[in-house]
Design an enzyme around this catalytic site. Structure first.
Site, PDB file in Angstrom:
ATOM      1  N   CYS A   2       0.647  -1.432   0.147  1.00  0.00           N
ATOM      2  CA  CYS A   2       0.414   0.227  -0.099  1.00  0.00           C
ATOM      3  C   CYS A   2       0.709   1.389  -0.233  1.00  0.00           C
ATOM      4  CB  CYS A   2      -0.728   0.058   0.947  1.00  0.00           C
ATOM      5  SG  CYS A   2      -2.203  -0.890   0.975  1.00  0.00           S
ATOM      6  N   ARG A  27       3.969  -0.073  -4.911  1.00  0.00           N
ATOM      7  CA  ARG A  27       3.258  -1.358  -3.539  1.00  0.00           C
ATOM      8  C   ARG A  27       2.303  -1.820  -3.457  1.00  0.00           C
ATOM      9  NH1 ARG A  27       7.002   1.410   0.485  1.00  0.00           N
ATOM     10  NH2 ARG A  27       5.537   0.685   1.877  1.00  0.00           N
ATOM     11  N   TRP A  77      -2.566  -2.848  -1.509  1.00  0.00           N
ATOM     12  CA  TRP A  77      -2.624  -3.974  -2.020  1.00  0.00           C
ATOM     13  C   TRP A  77      -2.885  -4.936  -0.979  1.00  0.00           C
ATOM     14  CZ3 TRP A  77      -0.494  -8.553   0.827  1.00  0.00           C
ATOM     15  CH2 TRP A  77      -0.296  -8.969  -0.175  1.00  0.00           C
ATOM     16  N   ASN A 103      -1.494   1.828   5.650  1.00  0.00           N
ATOM     17  CA  ASN A 103      -0.779   0.742   5.217  1.00  0.00           C
ATOM     18  C   ASN A 103      -0.269   0.006   6.709  1.00  0.00           C
ATOM     19  OD1 ASN A 103       1.411  -0.559   3.442  1.00  0.00           O
ATOM     20  ND2 ASN A 103       2.563   0.780   3.936  1.00  0.00           N
ATOM     21  N   GLY A 104      -0.569  -1.862   6.313  1.00  0.00           N
ATOM     22  CA  GLY A 104      -0.800  -2.493   7.211  1.00  0.00           C
ATOM     23  C   GLY A 104      -1.316  -3.764   7.112  1.00  0.00           C
ATOM     24  N   GLU A 486      16.736 -17.856  -8.072  1.00  0.00           N
ATOM     25  CA  GLU A 486      16.383 -16.437  -8.212  1.00  0.00           C
ATOM     26  C   GLU A 486      15.795 -16.613  -9.375  1.00  0.00           C
ATOM     27  OE1 GLU A 486      16.320 -13.187  -6.982  1.00  0.00           O
ATOM     28  OE2 GLU A 486      16.711 -12.070  -8.808  1.00  0.00           O
ATOM     29  N   LYS A 490      12.038 -15.674 -10.172  1.00  0.00           N
ATOM     30  CA  LYS A 490      11.781 -14.407 -11.753  1.00  0.00           C
ATOM     31  C   LYS A 490      10.830 -14.880 -12.987  1.00  0.00           C
ATOM     32  CE  LYS A 490      13.339 -11.324 -10.121  1.00  0.00           C
ATOM     33  NZ  LYS A 490      14.086 -11.138  -8.939  1.00  0.00           N
ATOM     34  N   GLU A 493       7.008 -14.970 -10.905  1.00  0.00           N
ATOM     35  CA  GLU A 493       6.511 -13.557 -10.808  1.00  0.00           C
ATOM     36  C   GLU A 493       5.765 -12.842 -11.465  1.00  0.00           C
ATOM     37  OE1 GLU A 493       8.438 -11.118  -8.368  1.00  0.00           O
ATOM     38  OE2 GLU A 493      10.298 -11.683  -9.266  1.00  0.00           O
ATOM     39  N   HIS A 509      15.753 -37.087  -5.023  1.00  0.00           N
ATOM     40  CA  HIS A 509      15.891 -37.382  -4.124  1.00  0.00           C
ATOM     41  C   HIS A 509      13.851 -36.878  -4.359  1.00  0.00           C
ATOM     42  CE1 HIS A 509      19.085 -38.241  -1.761  1.00  0.00           C
ATOM     43  NE2 HIS A 509      19.667 -37.051  -2.448  1.00  0.00           N
ATOM     44  N   LYS A 608       5.732  -4.273  -4.173  1.00  0.00           N
ATOM     45  CA  LYS A 608       7.483  -4.263  -4.444  1.00  0.00           C
ATOM     46  C   LYS A 608       7.948  -4.154  -2.709  1.00  0.00           C
ATOM     47  CE  LYS A 608      11.137  -3.183  -6.264  1.00  0.00           C
ATOM     48  NZ  LYS A 608      12.254  -4.107  -7.438  1.00  0.00           N
TER      49      LYS A 608
END
Ligand code: M6R
Length: 613
Positions: A2, A27, A77, A103-104, A486, A490, A493, A509, A608
């Site tokens: 957010c 965000r 978000w 935000n939170g 990585e 990439k 996402e 395994h 982000k």
């Protein structure tokens, strides 16, 4: 997650808020909204149209009164409540006199809501946020003082928040506060601003003040007053903004991800610049502790999330090899909740592009409380983690807008390797000549990376050959393993394809059961003793029908005979190779995502900066 912004006292306040929201889209983009004071009333607009929410909000603001000077804006978000207009911020109180953005996460929202409903408050949304505006409505009944009421409202809350309020009854005033989630404020030419982070205020102020936890800010035209939980006035720390607003523009590239991939040589060069002083010693940034503390270290723990965790895995090799220190790397959200032992002889390194990721932030706070020395590696000067740590080291990669990290990951690897060299220097585990030789090698990277980012044709051919697959495995060993992780992150996402990063040795395994014709295996083969083992693993997946793409160094003679597709990188020392090998994997993910028509800068469900658990 957010994004929030607020402006007090500017004739162009609405334009400033909308422009800030465009820059804060990274965000979150589930919805967007604004609320402004309008001649004793509130004027508010909201839109929820997925990735085009801010654009849709701008359209709905076409009929705004020309006189708006005080207001707030939000990009969401979603955590609690679907990404719909009804759940979009700002949320209003029962009397529609207050507008609030957040935000939170308010963890005790359910119990607060029940209590407020019992008092007669009517709720419109399914969010956790809305309880705050109703609490504030009640608290204002005591004395009508917006700052005091906000402070009392904080007392009811559990969780993380940066919150800002506009009131129809408090002209020329905004009030904001925070706990855990970041909040900055700034002032210029008699206009006061608040924001979740620097991009919100870029181009408006050249210095921002970071607000501490449970402090409340009173913003008016030409004045910002910050008070602590006891109501005493305090002076927040300030940070200079060196980025210009152009860094938040695409600069002629098709999207931010392309721009940021092209900025990688510069990001590495800037992170390496001026790191050796006149005496030949490695220079870190703001280290607020005695070097003796670092000499006493006998163990290192690196914590981070996502790509930053992957950079940490590369850093582990460097610290163990050069400084001879046992090093653990942990995902911050796991590290926080295990019984890790801290103490003065453990160095904890928090790696985070934003410096705000809640799990990494809380992990380093915990480590510091336990007596460990803490260093934050961040791309944002003055970010929460850099303030919580004993020392900060900056990646100097410039603003990264695209949700997928690219240039900052490469810069994090460089920063961790420099830190490893500093530890080696202090502990006397590497000679000055060896350190100089390693730094020289690192300095060769910007040119090699420039060569890679400039050449996309081969990657596009490979992408065209494999993009019809649904399942991808990324395999690597040793320094190639974090690269594989990585590469898989990439791809998943930004292309929404199933991609798993695995240590190649683990394949037998379990995961090999999934290998069959139609599956793509992307193998990272770096030169050295692991190469032969990687080729055995490649033979195993080929024998089961997988299509194999190999990232290999220029001198690798074997690769053409075993791979269906090869992506070459230049030959460099092994510690430098991960930086190069990550580049074609970024490009591959980008090419596949584009072929699927995905907005690479704003992939679904992501934000982000992750400031909620
Ligand atoms: O700001 P941080 O580096 O702490 O962010 C951590 C992760 O959210 C981040 O690295 C994420 O995995 C990447 N954006 C993915 O590309």
């Amino acid at each position: 997650m957010c994004g929030i912004i607020g402006v007090v006292g500017s004739a162009g306040a609405l334009e400033t808020v909308l422009e800030g929201l465009r820059r804060l889209e990274y965000r979150g983009y589930d919805s967007a909204g604004v609320a402004f004071q309008d001649h004793g009333d509130l004027w508010s607009r909201r839109a929820a149209e997925g990735t085009r929410s801010v654009e849709a909000l701008v359209e709905t603001c076409g009929d705004a009164p020309a006189t708006l000077t005080v207001g707030i804006g939000h990009t969401r978000w979603a955590t609690h409540g679907n990404p719909t207009e009804i759940n979009a911020h700002p949320h209003l109180d029962c009397g529609k006199r207050l507008g609030l953005i957040h935000n939170g996460i308010i963890e005790n929202h359910a119990e607060l809501k029940a209590a407020l409903e019992a008092l007669g408050h009517g709720f419109r949304s399914g969010t956790d946020t809305e309880v705050m505006v109703h609490l504030l409505e009640d608290e204002l009944r005591t004395d009508g003082d917006l700052v005091a009421a906000t402070r009392r409202m904080l007392g009811h809350l559990r969780g993380a928040f940066a919150v800002a309020v506009v009131s129809a009854d408090h002209p020329d005033q905004l009030v904001a506060a925070r706990r855990v989630s970041p909040l900055i404020v700034g002032m210029s030419d008699g206009v006061s601003y608040l924001g979740s982070d620097i991009p919100a205020l870029m181009g408006k102020v050249d210095r921002v003040f970071a607000i501490e936890e449970d402090h409340v800010v009173d913003l008016r035209p030409g004045s910002i007053v910050v008070t602590n939980a006891e109501g005493q006035v305090v002076s927040p720390q300030s940070v200079e903004i060196t980025w210009t607003s152009e860094v938040a523009e695409k600069g002629g590239y098709a999207d931010f991800m392309t721009k940021e991939i092209h900025e990688q040589p510069e990001a590495i060069a800037a992170t390496l610049a001026s790191r050796i002083d006149a005496t030949g010693s490695i220079q870190l940034d703001d280290m607020d502790f005695d070097e003796e503390d670092l000499r006493q270290i006998d163990k290192v723990v690196i914590v981070g999330c996502g790509s930053s965790y992957h950079a940490g895995l590369v850093g582990k090799f460097a610290i163990e090899r050069w400084a001879g220190l046992p090093t653990e790397v942990d995902i911050a959200s796991e590290f926080r909740y295990r019984d890790a032992k801290f103490g003065p002889s453990t160095l904890v390194i928090g790696v985070s592009q934003s410096g705000e990721t809640i799990d990494t932030l809380e992990a380093i706070k915990q480590a510091r409380k336990g007596g460990s020395t803490v260093i934050a590696i961040s791309n944002i000067v003055g970010a929460s983690m850099t303030r919580e740590a004993d020392g900060a080291m900056y990646t100097r990669a410039g603003l990264e807008v695209s949700v997928a990290s690219t240039k900052t990951v490469l810069a994090q690897v460089i920063a961790l390797e420099l830190l490893a060299l500093r530890l080696a220097e202090l502990r006397g585990t590497r000679s000055a000549e060896e350190i100089e030789q390693i730094v020289r090698e690192l300095h060769s990277l910007p040119a090699f990376v420039a060569g890679l980012v400039g050449a996309t044709k081969r990657v596009e051919e490979v992408a065209a050959g494999i993009s019809s697959a649904r399942d991808y495995f990324f395999l690597g060993r040793h320094l190639g393993y974090p690269v594989a992780l990585e590469g898989a992150l990439k791809l998943k996402e930004i292309s929404y394809l199933r991609a798993e990063g695995y240590p190649a040795g683990e394949l037998k395994h379990g995961p090999i059961a999934l290998i069959e014709p139609g599956v793509v295996v992307v193998a990272v083969v770096l030169s050295g003793p692991m190469a032969e083992k990687m080729y055995s693993n490649i033979a195993e997946v080929k024998a089961r029908g997988a299509t194999v793409v190999v990232v290999a160094e220029a001198s690798d003679q074997v690769v053409e005979s075993v791979a269906d597709y090869v992506l070459r990188i230049p030959d460099v020392a092994d510690f430098a190779a991960p930086v190069l090998a990550m580049v074609p994997l970024q490009q591959l993910a980008y090419a596949i995502a584009k072929s699927r028509g995905i907005d690479v800068d704003r992939p679904r469900n992501l934000a982000k900066t992750v400031t909620v658990e």
